[in-house]
Design an enzyme around this catalytic site. Structure first.
Site, short mmCIF file in Angstrom:
data_model
loop_
_atom_site.label_atom_id
_atom_site.label_comp_id
_atom_site.label_asym_id
_atom_site.label_seq_id
_atom_site.Cartn_x
_atom_site.Cartn_y
_atom_site.Cartn_z
N TYR A 160 -5.56 4.04 -4.82
CA TYR A 160 -5.02 5.38 -5.11
C TYR A 160 -4.96 5.66 -6.61
CZ TYR A 160 -3.62 5.78 -0.27
OH TYR A 160 -3.62 5.86 1.09
N LYS A 226 -4.19 -8.32 2.15
CA LYS A 226 -5.52 -8.72 2.65
C LYS A 226 -6.07 -9.73 1.65
CE LYS A 226 -8.94 -8.14 5.54
NZ LYS A 226 -8.90 -8.88 6.81
N ASP A 280 -4.64 -7.15 8.80
CA ASP A 280 -5.20 -6.90 10.13
C ASP A 280 -4.34 -7.56 11.21
OD1 ASP A 280 -6.18 -9.05 8.70
OD2 ASP A 280 -7.97 -9.29 9.90
N ASP A 304 0.00 2.82 3.75
CA ASP A 304 -0.35 4.14 4.28
C ASP A 304 -0.74 4.01 5.75
OD1 ASP A 304 -0.87 6.81 4.32
OD2 ASP A 304 -2.67 6.74 3.08
#
Ligand code: NAP
Length: 413
Positions: A160, A226, A280, A304
């Site tokens: 972002y 991640k 995930d 988000d």
């Protein structure tokens, strides 16, 4: 009285200030609000009535909010020919606490998302999104009530940051060339985005998440990342998160490693578990074992995705509140967008902004008001008087308009 965007601030309002890192709230605080575009107009009107009624009922006239409109989005553009006037940012900085409806992201070159600009300019580094179930709401899972989490999403960094280079541009070509020198092959016809994650941004966020867990007696804080793929950004987020937990909250926390190494898997009484999950896997975990999670701290993009997924799990965006909090200011806002097809129809669910208001009153220490609004929303939903989005998922419910939903909530206070 100071003036912002050429509009004087109300004479009967007091100013919230900060002393020794704590908010000092007058009995008549001026609170700037941005009505918002699209459905913002419907939900702000309904929410403001609910806020005023709750403050009046809780304090019998001894306290009240003095609302001060500031402008962003289409309304600002129509009035001042600017999407996000400087006066609006200055007013929020001046009054410290503000609330807003959703804003259209202007389409077209060179204009960034207003929400992202607002968060970055005011350094509102923590996006806080509580997700809980309201009894009676239709939900797509068997046990929606098992999910009760507060998501702390880093709000200023990650993909972002707005550092992006268009495919075919000189800058993209230069970067591709530069990367080639370091042995990286990137397809010539690529657009490129940059993902910065800093120690400062990470630690500011994780500190708030753990402090929240301490203040609210939560038992687990999960760092979601991640890091198996993006080692120096997401993996570093995890490592810096653990570092901060051990350095600043040593007496309060046990890490997942320590739990097994030093405590034989038995959580010591009164401690908070700090663990981490790969993003995930976390989506699965929240569906399969929702009650094992309470506070989540995560970089911007994961946060988000996760907060929308969690909101859906308990019945949708209509009841999904949020806050953007920094050291100098806090702006409370619904999670959803402007849903233009429902604008000015008096049909949309205003619950998300009302619950953002609940977070705002909690932030101000006006807990009586926060509880009164929450309890009245719970009661109104239990009476099955709900807007279209909830009605279509509930058997035997009565569909009410946005304004009627607000009236029912006020009657239930
Ligand atoms: P959206 O405005 O969130 O709407 C998507 C769908 O979510 C709606 O069609 C509706 O679903 C449901 N929904 C949203 N708000 C609801 C509410 N209060 N009550 C009940 N249902 C609600 O997403 P979008 O259409 O992708 O975005 C529209 C604009 O909003 C874009 O310009 C986007 O950039 C902007 N946006 C702003 C913010 C913000 O200001 N914070 C956040 C996200 C997006 P159903 O039709 O199924 O009922």
């Amino acid at each position: 009285m100071p003036t912002f965007n050429g509009i004087p601030t109300p004479e009967d309002g007091g100013r919230i200030s900060v002393q020794n890192n704590k908010l000092v709230i007058p009995d008549n605080p001026t609170i700037p609000y941005i009505e918002g575009d699209g459905i913002g107009r419907d939900i702000w009107k309904a929410s403001q009535r609910v806020f005023d009624a709750a403050v009046e009922k809780a304090y019998g006239g001894k306290r009240r909010v003095v609302w001060y409109e500031v402008f962003a989005g289409e309304k600002a553009f129509n009035k001042f020919n600017e999407w996000l006037p400087k006066g609006t940012l200055d007013a929020i900085q001046h009054f410290i606490v503000a609330i807003k409806g959703p804003l259209t992201t202007p389409v077209g070159g060179g204009i960034r998302s207003l929400n992202v600009s607002l968060r970055q300019v005011l350094d509102l580094y923590a996006c806080v999104r509580p997700v809980r179930y309201f009894n009676g709401v239709g939900a797509p899972v068997k046990h929606p009530e098992k999910l009760d989490v507060v998501i702390f999403r880093e709000n200023t960094e990650d993909v972002y940051s707005g550092i992006e280079f268009q495919e075919g541009s000189d800058r993209a070509a230069k970067l591709i060339e530069f990367l080639k020198d370091y042995g990286y092959q990137v397809n010539q016809d690529s657009g490129i985005g940059i993902k910065p994650i800093s120690i400062t941004g990470t630690k500011n966020l994780v500190r708030r998440a753990i402090q929240y867990a301490v203040d609210h007696k939560k038992k687990v804080v999960t760092l979601v990342h991640k890091g198996n793929i993006m080692k120096y950004t997401e993996g570093a987020f995890r490592d810096w998160g653990y570092q901060l937990a051990k350095a600043e909250f040593r007496d309060h926390i046990v890490t997942e490693d320590e739990l097994w190494k030093d405590h034989n898997g038995q959580m010591p009484e009164g401690k908070i578990l700090i663990n981490d999950r790969i993003a995930d896997a976390m989506f699965q975990q929240l569906l399969l074992r929702p009650d094992e999670y309470q506070v989540i701290a995560t970089p911007n993009l994961n946060g988000d995705y996760l907060s929308d997924a969690c909101a859906a799990q308990v019945g949708g965006l209509g009841l999904a509140p949020g806050a953007n909090i920094g050291d100098a200011a806090a702006v409370f806002e619904a999670t959803h967008g402007t849903a233009p097809k429902y604008a000015d129809k008096d049909v949309i669910n205003p619950g998300s902004v009302m619950l953002s208001g609940v977070m705002m009153f909690e932030h101000m220490g006006w807990q009586e008001v926060a509880d009164m609004i929450t309890n009245a929303i719970v009661k109104t939903i239990e009476q099955k008087k709900v807007t279209y989005d909830l009605e279509r998922q509930m058997e035997g419910a009565t569909k009410v308009k946005t304004s009627e939903f607000a009236t029912a909530i006020i009657e239930n206070m």
